[in-house]
Design an enzyme around this catalytic site. Structure first.
Site, PDB file in Angstrom:
ATOM      1  N   HIS A   1      -3.119  -7.077  10.635  1.00 55.04           N
ATOM      2  CA  HIS A   1      -3.935  -8.140  10.029  1.00 55.04           C
ATOM      3  C   HIS A   1      -3.693  -9.514  10.655  1.00 55.04           C
ATOM      4  O   HIS A   1      -3.308 -10.446   9.958  1.00 55.04           O
ATOM      5  CB  HIS A   1      -3.645  -8.265   8.519  1.00 55.04           C
ATOM      6  CG  HIS A   1      -3.824  -7.015   7.724  1.00 55.04           C
ATOM      7  ND1 HIS A   1      -3.265  -6.860   6.469  1.00 55.04           N
ATOM      8  CD2 HIS A   1      -4.513  -5.879   7.974  1.00 55.04           C
ATOM      9  CE1 HIS A   1      -3.595  -5.666   5.987  1.00 55.04           C
ATOM     10  NE2 HIS A   1      -4.335  -5.043   6.879  1.00 55.04           N
TER      11      HIS A   1
ATOM     12  N   GLU B   1       0.861  -1.168   0.000  1.00 55.05           N
ATOM     13  CA  GLU B   1       0.000   0.000   0.000  1.00 55.05           C
ATOM     14  C   GLU B   1       0.911   1.235   0.000  1.00 55.05           C
ATOM     15  O   GLU B   1       1.906   1.269   0.711  1.00 55.05           O
ATOM     16  CB  GLU B   1      -0.838  -0.097   1.275  1.00 55.05           C
ATOM     17  CG  GLU B   1      -1.408   1.135   1.841  1.00 55.05           C
ATOM     18  CD  GLU B   1      -2.066   0.847   3.211  1.00 55.05           C
ATOM     19  OE1 GLU B   1      -2.285   1.804   3.938  1.00 55.05           O
ATOM     20  OE2 GLU B   1      -2.344  -0.329   3.544  1.00 55.05           O
TER      21      GLU B   1
ATOM     22  N   ASN C   1      -5.176  -6.848   1.936  1.00 51.73           N
ATOM     23  CA  ASN C   1      -5.908  -6.445   3.142  1.00 51.73           C
ATOM     24  C   ASN C   1      -7.122  -7.371   3.291  1.00 51.73           C
ATOM     25  O   ASN C   1      -7.804  -7.662   2.321  1.00 51.73           O
ATOM     26  CB  ASN C   1      -6.362  -4.997   3.019  1.00 51.73           C
ATOM     27  CG  ASN C   1      -5.249  -4.101   2.502  1.00 51.73           C
ATOM     28  OD1 ASN C   1      -4.765  -4.298   1.399  1.00 51.73           O
ATOM     29  ND2 ASN C   1      -4.835  -3.154   3.288  1.00 51.73           N
TER      30      ASN C   1
HETATM   31  P1  FDA Z   1     -12.855  -7.530  14.364  1.00 52.37           P
HETATM   32  O1  FDA Z   1     -11.547  -7.336  15.049  1.00 52.37           O
HETATM   33  O2  FDA Z   1     -13.231  -6.564  13.312  1.00 52.37           O
HETATM   34  O3  FDA Z   1     -14.040  -7.526  15.448  1.00 52.37           O
HETATM   35  C1  FDA Z   1     -13.970  -8.208  16.658  1.00 52.37           C
HETATM   36  C2  FDA Z   1     -14.846  -7.507  17.685  1.00 52.37           C
HETATM   37  O4  FDA Z   1     -14.988  -8.349  18.822  1.00 52.37           O
HETATM   38  C3  FDA Z   1     -14.267  -6.194  18.208  1.00 52.37           C
HETATM   39  O5  FDA Z   1     -15.232  -5.178  18.111  1.00 52.37           O
HETATM   40  C4  FDA Z   1     -13.914  -6.494  19.665  1.00 52.37           C
HETATM   41  O6  FDA Z   1     -14.072  -5.379  20.523  1.00 52.37           O
HETATM   42  C5  FDA Z   1     -14.907  -7.589  20.011  1.00 52.37           C
HETATM   43  N1  FDA Z   1     -14.444  -8.472  21.095  1.00 52.37           N
HETATM   44  C6  FDA Z   1     -13.237  -9.085  21.203  1.00 52.37           C
HETATM   45  N2  FDA Z   1     -13.178  -9.833  22.321  1.00 52.37           N
HETATM   46  C7  FDA Z   1     -14.372  -9.688  22.941  1.00 52.37           C
HETATM   47  C8  FDA Z   1     -14.906 -10.207  24.169  1.00 52.37           C
HETATM   48  N3  FDA Z   1     -14.192 -11.033  24.950  1.00 52.37           N
HETATM   49  N4  FDA Z   1     -16.155  -9.850  24.527  1.00 52.37           N
HETATM   50  C9  FDA Z   1     -16.890  -9.013  23.736  1.00 52.37           C
HETATM   51  N5  FDA Z   1     -16.431  -8.497  22.570  1.00 52.37           N
HETATM   52  C10 FDA Z   1     -15.185  -8.832  22.179  1.00 52.37           C
HETATM   53  N6  FDA Z   1      -8.263  -4.505   6.676  1.00 52.37           N
HETATM   54  C11 FDA Z   1      -8.604  -4.255   5.383  1.00 52.37           C
HETATM   55  O7  FDA Z   1      -9.117  -5.140   4.692  1.00 52.37           O
HETATM   56  N7  FDA Z   1      -8.380  -3.011   4.858  1.00 52.37           N
HETATM   57  C12 FDA Z   1      -7.791  -2.006   5.578  1.00 52.37           C
HETATM   58  O8  FDA Z   1      -7.612  -0.885   5.071  1.00 52.37           O
HETATM   59  C13 FDA Z   1      -7.414  -2.284   6.922  1.00 52.37           C
HETATM   60  N8  FDA Z   1      -6.773  -1.335   7.690  1.00 52.37           N
HETATM   61  C14 FDA Z   1      -6.539  -1.578   9.034  1.00 52.37           C
HETATM   62  C15 FDA Z   1      -6.004  -0.560   9.842  1.00 52.37           C
HETATM   63  C16 FDA Z   1      -5.834  -0.781  11.206  1.00 52.37           C
HETATM   64  C17 FDA Z   1      -5.240   0.299  12.054  1.00 52.37           C
HETATM   65  C18 FDA Z   1      -6.206  -2.030  11.767  1.00 52.37           C
HETATM   66  C19 FDA Z   1      -6.042  -2.283  13.237  1.00 52.37           C
HETATM   67  C20 FDA Z   1      -6.718  -3.028  10.966  1.00 52.37           C
HETATM   68  C21 FDA Z   1      -6.889  -2.822   9.608  1.00 52.37           C
HETATM   69  N9  FDA Z   1      -7.424  -3.803   8.781  1.00 52.37           N
HETATM   70  C22 FDA Z   1      -7.703  -3.543   7.462  1.00 52.37           C
HETATM   71  C23 FDA Z   1      -7.757  -5.143   9.319  1.00 52.37           C
HETATM   72  C24 FDA Z   1      -9.257  -5.357   9.548  1.00 52.37           C
HETATM   73  O9  FDA Z   1      -9.816  -4.268  10.238  1.00 52.37           O
HETATM   74  C25 FDA Z   1      -9.440  -6.662  10.346  1.00 52.37           C
HETATM   75  O10 FDA Z   1      -8.864  -7.709   9.598  1.00 52.37           O
HETATM   76  C26 FDA Z   1     -10.906  -6.975  10.602  1.00 52.37           C
HETATM   77  O11 FDA Z   1     -11.526  -5.961  11.343  1.00 52.37           O
HETATM   78  C27 FDA Z   1     -11.066  -8.305  11.331  1.00 52.37           C
HETATM   79  O12 FDA Z   1     -12.442  -8.642  11.342  1.00 52.37           O
HETATM   80  P2  FDA Z   1     -13.023  -9.684  12.376  1.00 52.37           P
HETATM   81  O13 FDA Z   1     -14.448  -9.863  12.058  1.00 52.37           O
HETATM   82  O14 FDA Z   1     -12.134 -10.869  12.380  1.00 52.37           O
HETATM   83  O15 FDA Z   1     -12.854  -9.024  13.824  1.00 52.37           O
END
Ligand code: FDA
Length: 491
Positions: free
Chosen positions: A430, A347, A468
């Site tokens: 990721h 990127e 991503n």
């Molecule tokens: P995700 O992490 O989205 O959701 C999990 C949820 O569960 C969270 O809201 C969390 O609070 C909750 N949770 C966890 N444990 C819990 C518990 N014990 N009790 C209650 N709730 C709980 N990807 C992409 O494709 N393009 C991009 O541009 C980017 N850019 C990017 C920037 C940054 C800074 C980050 C950190 C990440 C990205 N990503 C990305 C990655 C992308 O955001 C990520 O892969 C997905 O959000 C993962 O989706 P999931 O559904 O797996 O979980």
């Protein structure tokens, strides 16, 4: 206190949780979703921008936690960005109703079909490319920047310079789609609407413009009337009962992280969508604490999706560098995936610091040929990640090669400003894997050895997808939940 009963509970409101909620609600099921983070839309609290970190910028921390330049003190608040610290790697995750969609850069990239087939040899690739990927592109509201706007907009000088330099060095560039509404961005530029991407908003949230999950899947799910979301509810552990239902021990917290109440929930069917690290934490902790049965594949095939950050200083310093004004939304990428010796995608990332720093930032995505493993350490009661320099060695070689070629063709130096030695091997956005589809689960995400426990999130992808990941996470969840509903898995 008393136990609160619900037929179906989903833990986590990121991509896996939001998709599962919508499809179940549409099929007439009542769903309770537990999310540890705050419902920001409901709270009415605005998100901070990068230059003034505030409430939204960190999950209960005293200092900001961006990948670099954390000079800001904070009052602990249940912000949307969290950083999980391991010995050799830091992992950033989203917290709040919308999960990672609240913090991320919105890059909506469909994986290369050849790599998708390599990663998921048992999935019907044709069905994914003809049906699931187009479906999620529509429902996530994926769009592409207008080339005319890009050509002239001062906020995209970093992209134009990045692409020019890449071509000069012999690399191929590609346009990257996004869920940020580019028509909104054009209005921002003309000062017709409040600014977000053009006002350094990203990773601490976007007040406008970005179609995060609270505006797409979760909104539609709530409109069915079948979804209830409890925010600030953190599930601590899961217990399997004799009648094959599950009991969840949960803490209801306030926005300072204080425990308001311990609550017990019980459900017939449980969907774990807590994100790769959250889901592994719940499974492994519950196994250690109360013997939740787990198969031996849990924790295996974990990877950082080849994330490797790097940068260059002294980029075109005499002609205004990468620009003092930068949009936070990346639209350019360099595609070197088909190079046999150095396959990677990168990127062309913004660095919106409010001044020209003549610095280019890149987030490389590489193959993950050596996977890691996640285990649970009973003594300090935390996740342990078996991951070290050897796992990122090939990624470092790619980064070196890339920076060398870019500098030879364009001038510039390896960025010591941003990272030690110019390389951020320890920065991971990721995290993927640990509960791989068809290995730790059946072909649709039902956990092996369980009748009523499903995993639907990034942990299903075996550590790598080459781009991503959220488009893939969304598509895989669509596929799994559609088939689980068809099979009458849900009461
Ligand atoms: P995700 O992490 O989205 O959701 C999990 C949820 O569960 C969270 O809201 C969390 O609070 C909750 N949770 C966890 N444990 C819990 C518990 N014990 N009790 C209650 N709730 C709980 N990807 C992409 O494709 N393009 C991009 O541009 C980017 N850019 C990017 C920037 C940054 C800074 C980050 C950190 C990440 C990205 N990503 C990305 C990655 C992308 O955001 C990520 O892969 C997905 O959000 C993962 O989706 P999931 O559904 O797996 O979980």
């Amino acid at each position: 206190g008393k136990t609160i009963k619900a037929p179906i509970i989903i833990i986590g409101s990121g991509y896996g949780g939001a998709v599962s909620a919508l499809r179940l609600c549409e099929s007439g099921k009542k769903v309770l979703l537990l999310e540890m983070g705050l419902n920001w839309e409901k709270s009415g609290i605005p998100y901070s921008n990068l230059l003034k970190p505030g409430k939204s910028s960190a999950w209960l921390k005293k200092k900001s936690i961006a990948p670099f330049m954390n000079i800001f003190s904070l009052t602990p608040f249940t912000g949307i960005l969290d950083r999980l610290e391991f010995e050799n790697i830091n992992i950033w995750v989203g917290r709040g109703v919308g999960g990672g969609s609240l913090v991320n850069g919105g890059m909506a990239v469909t994986p290369k079909e050849s790599y998708f087939k390599e990663v998921f040899p048992n999935l019907d690739a044709e069905k994914f490319y003809n049906h699931y990927f187009p479906l999620v592109q529509k429902d996530l509201k994926v769009n592409v920047i207008d080339e005319e706007f890009l050509k002239d907009c001062p906020y995209y000088k970093f992209t134009r310079v990045g692409e020019q330099e890449a071509h000069q060095a012999g690399f191929k560039t590609i346009r990257v789609p996004n869920v940020y509404d580019f028509k909104y961005m054009e209005k921002e530029f003309r000062n017709e609407v409040p600014r977000s991407a053009l006002n350094t908003e990203v990773i601490y949230g976007n007040n406008h413009g970005k179609n995060s999950l609270d505006k797409t899947y979760l909104k539609k799910a709530l409109e069915t009337g079948n979804l209830e979301i409890l925010d600030l509810h953190r599930v601590e552990d899961i217990q399997l009962n004799e009648d094959k239902s599950y009991t969840l021990n949960t803490q209801h917290i306030d926005t300072s992280g204080n425990i308001l109440a311990d609550k017990t929930f019980q459900c017939d069917q449980l969907i774990l969508s807590a994100g790769t690290m959250g889901t592994l934490q719940l499974l492994l902790k519950s196994n250690a604490l109360n013997g939740l049965p787990l198969n031996e594949k849990i924790g295996k095939s974990w990877g950082n999706n080849g994330n490797f950050m790097t940068g260059r200083n002294w980029v075109k310093p005499l002609s205004g560098g990468t620009g003092s004004k930068q949009s936070t939304i990346p639209v350019g990428g360099i595609d070197n995936w088909d190079n046999k010796e150095h396959p990677f995608f990168t990127e062309i990332a913004p660095l919106p610091m409010g001044m020209d720093v003549a610095t280019a930032l890149y987030l490389l995505i590489n193959r993950v040929d050596k996977k890691g493993e996640v285990t649970y350490n009973k003594i300090n009661q935390s996740l342990q990640l078996n991951w070290d320099k050897s796992n990122t060695a090939a990624m470092r070689e790619n980064a070196k090669y890339f920076i060398r070629k870019m500098n030879q063709a364009n001038g510039g130096t390896r960025s010591h400003l941003l990272f030690n030695n110019g390389f951020g091997a320890d920065i991971c956005y990721h995290p993927l894997g640990g509960c791989v589809l068809g290995e730790a689960t059946n072909e649709y995400g039902k956990l092996n050895g369980h009748d009523n426990l499903y995993v639907l999130d990034g942990s299903l992808i075996p550590g790598t997808i080459g781009v991503n990941p959220f488009v893939t996470i969304t598509a895989i969840t669509e596929y799994c939940i559609e088939n689980l509903i068809k099979q009458n898995e849900f009461a």
